[in-house]
Design an enzyme around this catalytic site. Sequence first.
Site, PDB file in Angstrom:
ATOM      1  N   VAL A 139     -57.222 -36.184 -13.840  1.00 47.86           N
ATOM      2  CA  VAL A 139     -56.914 -35.641 -12.514  1.00 47.86           C
ATOM      3  C   VAL A 139     -57.896 -36.267 -11.529  1.00 47.86           C
ATOM      4  CG1 VAL A 139     -56.598 -33.530 -11.167  1.00 47.86           C
ATOM      5  CG2 VAL A 139     -56.275 -33.491 -13.645  1.00 47.86           C
ATOM      6  N   CYS A 140     -57.421 -36.925 -10.462  1.00 48.89           N
ATOM      7  CA  CYS A 140     -58.304 -37.767  -9.662  1.00 48.89           C
ATOM      8  C   CYS A 140     -57.940 -37.759  -8.181  1.00 48.89           C
ATOM      9  CB  CYS A 140     -58.232 -39.214 -10.145  1.00 48.89           C
ATOM     10  SG  CYS A 140     -58.448 -39.411 -11.910  1.00 48.89           S
ATOM     11  N   THR A 141     -58.823 -38.370  -7.387  1.00 54.21           N
ATOM     12  CA  THR A 141     -58.543 -38.697  -5.995  1.00 54.21           C
ATOM     13  C   THR A 141     -58.875 -40.168  -5.776  1.00 54.21           C
ATOM     14  OG1 THR A 141     -59.084 -36.450  -5.254  1.00 54.21           O
ATOM     15  CG2 THR A 141     -59.075 -38.175  -3.589  1.00 54.21           C
ATOM     16  N   ARG A 330     -56.321 -30.967  -2.899  1.00 54.61           N
ATOM     17  CA  ARG A 330     -57.416 -31.872  -2.537  1.00 54.61           C
ATOM     18  C   ARG A 330     -56.983 -32.865  -1.479  1.00 54.61           C
ATOM     19  NH1 ARG A 330     -57.375 -34.562  -7.315  1.00 54.61           N
ATOM     20  NH2 ARG A 330     -55.756 -33.142  -8.064  1.00 54.61           N
TER      21      ARG A 330
END
Length: 392
Positions: A139-141, A330
């Site tokens: 899970v990332c940005t 986010r």
Amino acid sequence: MNSTCLFYAFWTLAVLLTTCQHGNAEECKSGMYPPQGSTFKGVVPWYTVNLDENPVNRWDAVVKERKNELAAMVQAIKDLANNLFPSGKLMLLVDDVLPLMLDTLPYPFNQEILGISLASGVPVGEILLFNIFYEVFTVCTSVVAEDANGTLYHARNLDFGLLMGWNHKNHSWTLTDELKPLAVNLDFKRNNVTVFKSTNFAGYVGMLTGVKPNMFTLTMNERFNIDGGYIGILEWIMGKRDGMWMGFLTRTVLENATSYEDAKSRLSLTKLLAPAYFILGGNQTGQGCVITRTRLIALDVYEIKLKLGRWYVLETNYDHWDKPFILDDRRTPAMRCMNKTTQANISPKTLYDVLSTRPVLNKLTTYTTLMEVSTGSLESYLRDCPDPCSPW
């Protein structure tokens, strides 16, 4: 229950149990770079991987220095599996069945995984399991931005460990804690010349974050979908192997693609085991995009469009044309901080500020990487998110 339903059910439960007020995103951070303070846990160390070396041996230097940390991470995964399946049958399958699958992986990845097992002393099935995890639990940005002078920057937070056990004493995710000591920066060389650079984890042979100097930058984010990675993995185990592992594809693209357009084509057209977002930056004005993938096709390629005022593209883990999941937004605070920064002031320094703003920075964040294609620079920092902090 499929993994997506389990994922959302867990989130709902976590919100009821946690005292964190995730909906109250904090003000955009500033002055966080150079990295400092309680959110900075250290600089990610560098190693060289020689692509001219035998694949069985090319990871030896990395793995031998990190074998204790790798063994601890694998043990944490085993503990989690045994808690979920107390009979121990799952780990018996891992140790007895997965090694038989090693030769079904493409060369050189199968030989590299074998070599990592030999160098670390961790059974090959467990190293293979360690590599599988990144296909379904990342899970990332990620963001690619172009400044007013046409310079392109690419930055990302790598978040990992959701659903992987909560440490009540430390108020942290168990596997996130175990993963941080495995973070390494890698300089992949052939004939003593850098082919690409990557931030990676010791023991993992795919790529999640990388730069091919003067050519392109690349990150991968998980895409939640009913037709998810678990289906692709099961198909692969059952003998249907026409799809490519995401990490193997990004590694292949970083190693072999000859241009931004070539990389975009490969990332868009190759059949995958799991849906994904590929975030790609180039070396010319306007070259930045988010490729939204099913396992079969590219649904969408969302690009920087300066004429439309779109000077950056940003991806978390939700299709850009849909609203993000209400308990995991986010995207909105990240875009708010990008817009507040403005194109005139964007830089690696201000991108680090954006990625240091809660909940973009959260309990799952293992590292932040900053890349600039024109210089080929890649710098990565281990992160922490002290309370009060969002669990994801």
